[in-house]
Design an enzyme around this catalytic site. Sequence first.
Site, short mmCIF file in Angstrom:
data_model
loop_
_atom_site.label_atom_id
_atom_site.label_comp_id
_atom_site.label_asym_id
_atom_site.label_seq_id
_atom_site.Cartn_x
_atom_site.Cartn_y
_atom_site.Cartn_z
N GLU A 127 27.56 81.88 58.54
CA GLU A 127 27.59 82.23 59.80
C GLU A 127 27.46 81.32 60.65
OE1 GLU A 127 24.41 85.24 60.56
OE2 GLU A 127 24.48 84.52 62.74
N GLU A 132 24.34 81.69 71.32
CA GLU A 132 23.59 82.62 71.43
C GLU A 132 22.37 82.29 72.61
OE1 GLU A 132 21.84 84.46 67.46
OE2 GLU A 132 21.82 82.45 67.12
#
Length: 244
Positions: A127, A132
């Site tokens: 990932e 974020e």
Amino acid sequence: MFSLSAFSQKTDKKLIWEEDFSGETLNEKVWNFELGDGCPNICGWGNNERQLYTKNNHELKDGMLVITAKKEDTLYTSTRITTLGKKEFMYGYIEARAKLPVGQGIWPAFWMLGSNIAEKGWPLCGEIDILEYVGKEPHKVFTSLHTQDSHGETINTKKTTFENIEEGFHTYAIDWTKEKIAFYVDDRLVYTFQPEEKTEAVYPFNQPFYFIINMAIGGNFGGPAVDDTIFPQTYMVDYVRVYQ
């Protein structure tokens, strides 16, 4: 500070794919909708998130993708889209330009998963979290990698302070090669992952990955507390570009 390295990474490469969200509706030859609460396979989307994903919490407006998170009665709703099986890439300079939502409980992201996730599962598929942001920690951008060797509370991560990150649009990018992944915010290098060991458990990044754009609410990272007075909140994405 402007980074010449980030500029050269783009100018030295050719733009091979761009999503500029210029249509009236999302192009479903490129994008998939992931719907619901993740149940029964991965309830709460694996993170105890509160939102239900729908097709109705987004629009294309003025050449941008606008995802709107809402609270209606007891229900939180948002949108999550992916390019799995439609647009997948290995290596390159990959960049998105976006404007963040704000407030306690908000968790917008621009990220990638290994296209072999159905076969290998997470985290062995890998990932790449290019962006974020969590509203409970204002003025900070998180850039992270999850692998079999380091996942969940990953050590392969960096939290960088940008005092004005909530104001206007900013760019979030990676320069991804066989040897390393370097993360950039507004053309500034913020984190580089370049392990000596390149086993599948440590560096599962020598294979195709697909994009995910979403705005979660609450959860292990975004919450647990959610300020219901902030809604609705919008997460705006101007473009996604891939240079190789």
